[in-house]
Design a protein around this motif. Structure first.
Motif, short mmCIF file in Angstrom:
data_model
loop_
_atom_site.label_atom_id
_atom_site.label_comp_id
_atom_site.label_asym_id
_atom_site.label_seq_id
_atom_site.Cartn_x
_atom_site.Cartn_y
_atom_site.Cartn_z
N ALA A 1 50.22 6.83 39.96
CA ALA A 1 49.93 6.06 41.45
C ALA A 1 51.10 5.20 41.98
CB ALA A 1 48.82 5.83 41.05
N SER A 2 52.26 5.88 41.95
CA SER A 2 53.04 4.85 42.94
C SER A 2 53.65 5.77 44.13
CB SER A 2 54.58 4.52 41.80
OG SER A 2 55.62 5.90 41.49
N GLY A 3 52.91 7.27 44.63
CA GLY A 3 53.41 7.62 45.72
C GLY A 3 54.59 8.48 45.21
N LYS A 4 55.21 8.96 44.13
CA LYS A 4 55.90 10.17 43.55
C LYS A 4 55.92 11.28 44.47
CE LYS A 4 56.57 11.35 40.18
NZ LYS A 4 57.12 12.88 40.14
N SER A 5 54.32 11.76 44.67
CA SER A 5 54.02 12.99 44.96
C SER A 5 54.26 12.73 46.21
CB SER A 5 52.89 13.44 43.94
OG SER A 5 52.24 13.51 43.07
N THR A 6 53.69 11.95 46.89
CA THR A 6 53.55 11.73 48.28
C THR A 6 54.81 11.66 48.54
OG1 THR A 6 51.84 10.09 47.90
CG2 THR A 6 52.65 10.38 50.33
N VAL A 7 55.95 10.90 48.67
CA VAL A 7 57.25 11.04 48.59
C VAL A 7 57.96 12.15 48.89
CG1 VAL A 7 59.21 9.97 47.82
CG2 VAL A 7 57.87 8.90 48.45
N SER A 8 57.93 12.64 47.84
CA SER A 8 58.28 14.26 47.24
C SER A 8 57.73 15.29 48.02
CB SER A 8 57.90 14.79 45.61
OG SER A 8 58.04 15.85 45.22
N ASN A 9 56.70 15.36 48.95
CA ASN A 9 56.23 15.92 49.50
C ASN A 9 56.56 15.86 51.00
OD1 ASN A 9 54.30 17.26 48.01
ND2 ASN A 9 52.78 15.78 48.53
N MET A 10 56.87 14.72 51.46
CA MET A 10 57.66 14.06 52.44
C MET A 10 59.20 15.19 52.57
SD MET A 10 56.93 10.25 53.21
CE MET A 10 55.54 9.39 53.35
N ILE A 11 59.70 15.19 50.93
CA ILE A 11 61.23 16.17 51.42
C ILE A 11 61.16 17.26 51.18
CG2 ILE A 11 63.27 15.78 49.08
CD1 ILE A 11 62.55 13.02 48.29
N LYS A 12 60.10 17.33 50.20
CA LYS A 12 59.57 18.80 50.40
C LYS A 12 59.40 19.54 52.24
CE LYS A 12 58.25 19.72 46.26
NZ LYS A 12 56.14 19.50 45.61
N ASP A 13 58.66 18.59 52.76
CA ASP A 13 58.52 18.75 54.16
C ASP A 13 59.80 18.99 54.65
OD1 ASP A 13 55.85 19.31 53.92
OD2 ASP A 13 55.93 17.35 54.74
N LEU A 14 60.98 18.48 54.45
CA LEU A 14 62.24 18.30 55.06
C LEU A 14 62.80 19.32 55.07
CD1 LEU A 14 63.40 14.54 54.43
CD2 LEU A 14 63.09 15.21 57.05
N GLY A 15 62.39 20.59 53.91
CA GLY A 15 63.02 21.46 54.27
C GLY A 15 64.19 21.61 52.60
N ILE A 16 64.37 20.25 52.14
CA ILE A 16 64.65 20.13 51.20
C ILE A 16 64.11 21.20 49.70
CG2 ILE A 16 66.04 18.00 49.60
CD1 ILE A 16 66.51 16.38 51.97
N THR A 17 64.73 21.33 48.74
CA THR A 17 64.79 21.37 47.44
C THR A 17 64.22 20.61 46.26
OG1 THR A 17 65.52 23.88 47.70
CG2 THR A 17 65.27 23.29 45.53
N VAL A 18 63.46 20.91 46.19
CA VAL A 18 62.38 19.85 45.11
C VAL A 18 62.09 20.78 43.64
CG1 VAL A 18 61.01 17.82 44.90
CG2 VAL A 18 61.78 18.17 47.00
N ILE A 19 63.02 19.84 43.18
CA ILE A 19 62.71 20.88 41.75
C ILE A 19 61.71 20.04 40.33
CG2 ILE A 19 63.45 21.62 39.25
CD1 ILE A 19 66.26 22.71 41.32
N ASP A 20 60.93 20.27 40.45
CA ASP A 20 59.37 19.24 39.54
C ASP A 20 59.21 19.60 38.41
OD1 ASP A 20 57.38 18.26 38.28
OD2 ASP A 20 56.52 18.28 40.85
N ALA A 21 59.82 18.06 37.52
CA ALA A 21 59.78 18.53 36.65
C ALA A 21 58.55 19.19 35.73
CB ALA A 21 59.91 17.23 35.13
#
Ligand code: ADP
Length: 200
Positions: free
Chosen positions: A12-32
């Motif tokens: 609940a730190s907000g990692k998914s929230t930030v990860s989604n922001m990064i994906k929205d920029l079109g950057i590849t996010v590889i999720d463990a």
């Protein structure tokens, strides 16, 4: 060569929230976590290894691994947990590496690996920079209780089972303070990405 960022946080730190922001920029996010689920899919090498060590009783009627059952077995047995990790972790690392290489081959200059236990599992060697999403304990507790409908006791038990977020601060190359608004978090993310030479 691409710059590889390791994104991490705590529950609940907000990692998914930030990860989604990064994906929205079109950057590849590889999720463990996604890779861990894929690694134990029916027919994969880790799938067969798990059955040979844990027996067919951990299968569901459709032949897929019952992750809940497996989880509760290893939760109570540290030896079995180590065994399971020794099967799943190398498969996850291999898949993440393959996806990273694919992204590089597509000419991407920035790739993010989203790894919840980046520091605990000593996986920082896989990345060039580490980025921590941080909240103070009070905010973490409140957001976790709200998101998961946990009692204070349930939420605290989960938070206390992890490495304190405060301890991760000194390990990270950059920290996003996610105690504020979503917009404040987005601004910090963009500042850090630009610092790390990201161009839109
Ligand atoms: P994690 O992936 O680290 O477990 P989440 O991204 O799911 O965390 O965030 C935890 C909860 O807090 C979610 O319900 C999310 O919507 C909420 N949240 C995250 N960041 C903020 C913020 N800056 N302001 C308000 N709520 C937030």
């Amino acid at each position: 060569m691409a710059l590889v960022i390791g994104l991490t946080g705590g529950i609940a730190s907000g990692k998914s929230t930030v990860s989604n922001m990064i994906k929205d920029l079109g950057i590849t996010v590889i999720d463990a976590d996604v890779e861990a689920r894929l690694a134990v899919e029916k027919g994969k090498k880790a799938y067969h290894e798990i059955i040979s060590h844990f027996g067919p009783e951990i299968l569901q009627s459709d032949g897929t691994i019952d992750r809940g059952k497996l989880g509760s077995i290893v939760f109570h047995d540290s030896e079995k947990r180590l065994l399971l990790n020794s099967i799943v972790h190398p498969a996850v690392r291999e898949q993440m590496l393959t996806k990273k290489i694919d992204a590089e081959a597509r000419g991407e200059h920035l790739i993010v690996l989203d790894i919840p236990l980046l520091f605990e599992s000593k996986l920082t060697y896989m990345v060039d920079k580490t980025l921590l999403v941080y909240v103070d304990e009070e905010t973490q507790l409140r957001r976790l209780m709200e998101r998961n409908n946990f009692t204070e006791q349930e939420a605290k038990a989960r938070i206390n089972s992890q490495m304190p977020l405060k301890e991760k601060i000194s390990l990270a190359d950059a920290v996003i303070d996610n105690n504020g608004t979503i917009e404040e978090t987005r601004k910090q993310l963009m500042r850090i990405l630009h610092e790390w030479k990201y161009t839109e």
